[in-house]
Design a protein around this motif. Sequence first.
Motif, PDB file in Angstrom:
ATOM      1  N   LEU A  29       0.848  -1.194   0.000  1.00  0.00           N
ATOM      2  CA  LEU A  29       0.000   0.000   0.000  1.00  0.00           C
ATOM      3  C   LEU A  29       0.880   1.239   0.000  1.00  0.00           C
ATOM      4  N   LEU A  66       0.542   5.280   0.555  1.00  0.00           N
ATOM      5  CA  LEU A  66      -0.453   6.232   1.077  1.00  0.00           C
ATOM      6  C   LEU A  66       0.171   7.601   1.260  1.00  0.00           C
ATOM      7  N   GLU A  95      -4.067   7.992   7.452  1.00  0.00           N
ATOM      8  CA  GLU A  95      -4.488   6.843   6.642  1.00  0.00           C
ATOM      9  C   GLU A  95      -3.443   5.718   6.741  1.00  0.00           C
ATOM     10  N   ALA A  96      -2.183   6.100   6.718  1.00  0.00           N
ATOM     11  CA  ALA A  96      -1.100   5.106   6.805  1.00  0.00           C
ATOM     12  C   ALA A  96      -1.164   4.386   8.149  1.00  0.00           C
ATOM     13  N   ASN A 143      -3.790   4.026  10.036  1.00  0.00           N
ATOM     14  CA  ASN A 143      -4.990   3.215  10.043  1.00  0.00           C
ATOM     15  C   ASN A 143      -4.782   1.903   9.273  1.00  0.00           C
ATOM     16  N   GLU A 144      -4.147   2.003   8.114  1.00  0.00           N
ATOM     17  CA  GLU A 144      -3.889   0.794   7.305  1.00  0.00           C
ATOM     18  C   GLU A 144      -2.919  -0.140   8.029  1.00  0.00           C
ATOM     19  N   GLU A 190      -4.954  -1.962  10.402  1.00  0.00           N
ATOM     20  CA  GLU A 190      -5.792  -2.935   9.680  1.00  0.00           C
ATOM     21  C   GLU A 190      -4.989  -4.177   9.323  1.00  0.00           C
ATOM     22  N   MET A 191      -3.747  -3.956   8.890  1.00  0.00           N
ATOM     23  CA  MET A 191      -2.911  -5.081   8.464  1.00  0.00           C
ATOM     24  C   MET A 191      -2.477  -5.925   9.667  1.00  0.00           C
ATOM     25  N   LYS A 234      -5.767  -7.654   7.604  1.00  0.00           N
ATOM     26  CA  LYS A 234      -6.231  -7.192   6.290  1.00  0.00           C
ATOM     27  C   LYS A 234      -5.810  -8.148   5.163  1.00  0.00           C
ATOM     28  N   SER A 292      -0.080 -10.471   6.463  1.00  0.00           N
ATOM     29  CA  SER A 292       0.182  -9.167   7.086  1.00  0.00           C
ATOM     30  C   SER A 292       0.292  -9.252   8.608  1.00  0.00           C
TER      31      SER A 292
END
Length: 424
Positions: A160, A162, A167-168, A170-171, A174-175, A180, A185
């Motif tokens: 990803l 970003l 956002e980074a 958050n991702e 998530e991973m 994710k 991940s």
Amino acid sequence: MNVLILGSGGREHAFAWKIAQSSLLNTLYVAPGNAGTASVAKNVNIPVTDFDAIANFCLENNINYIIVGPEAPLVEGIYDYFSSNDELKHIAVVGPSKKGAQLEGSKRFAKEFMIKHSIPTAKYKAFTAISLTEGYAFLERLKPPYVLKADGLAAGKGVLILNNLEEAKNELKEMLQNNKFGEASKEVVIEEFLKGIELSVFVLTDGESYKILPEAKDYKRIGEGDTGLNTGGMGAISPVPFADELFLTRVENDIVIPTINGLKKDNIEYKGFVFIGLMNVAGAPYVIEYNVRMGDPETEVVLPRIKSDLLDLFEGVASQTLSERDLEITDQTACTVMAVSGGYPEAYEKGKKINGVDLVTESIAFHAGTTLHKEDVLTNGGRVLAVSSYGKNKKEALEKSYASLSKISFENMYYRKDIGFDLN
Ligand code: AMP
Ligand code: GLY
């Protein structure tokens, strides 16, 4: 020699096409193959990771060489499966050991290998769910864009990029916490963003010496002008004009030689392809990623440029006499343009009748996702056909591929009309 190729895409059809031309070949098989491989080899209905079934087939059919197309069998250890069994070890698997395949199977392993052997690559740190807050702190110290990579195999979707810090973060969460990308991940590599132009260099090694194959540039995005979603690859060109002699010498000295020597120093058995994804950062090459197999669709331009007998080179790999073999490369340009199913890389339909492939005379139509149904060739994947052509330059090669594509049709067929647009 009897050869078994594993895989079912355009890459495997290109391998089959090339190996079928070898004077050393006796019988060629592809498992599971596609409608294109069926025209130059015998298709065998065995999944690429069913090692027991592959071994039985090899013993029954006196197979000498197994050429592994995709990464999954390599990461799952097909090399070790054969080399550690007395009944099977005479069968040469062209590909790395399970340990060597970690160069593709684990981003963290690949980064540690590069740092250890002083191979230029983006600065990085690896994190797990336990170190999530340290991951946030690391992101805060970096400048955007932020690059997050799932450690394991994620079907090409695990990276990803970003622009926004929140956002980074958050991702990353998530991973690491919400799986994710599943198992892949559980660990995430965060790395510095490298600005430049990408290309790929391919190396064949017997673990002692190496040959550098033609380099290539692929076009990963679905849309023209490199826009839209990432795909497996929509086209490729070789040679790459900006990869001049000076740049390629730097690639050899700074990356290829330390990679081969590093594998040796670390006692990692590796008799196969190394696909090095590179970023040209103001003339300096950096490794973006290693793959432990050939690329698809890069193979559909790399193999057409090799004039030498590929089986002779594989014999050199298996017997560790690669340095004694010749590698001759044509200076013609090769390009390939991929025709895909409407909707790809998202949901798409299969089973559409393909017309006109038999009318193609100026190009080679490598089958990527096709199947035979009685007399008909039907679409059977997102990427359907890779139409490769030669030319004295990029323009001539591309004109031939586009002329050939205009003869081919299937419902909702799509291809990019701008392959090579960014190259002089
Ligand atoms: P990978 O699967 O590692 O090849 O990453 C997928 C794509 O993300 C690459 O082809 C690059 O376009 C991009 N990418 C990966 N790492 C970086 C990086 N450090 N800097 C810039 N782009 C990157
Ligand atoms: N075309 C990119 C890959 O084969 O991974």
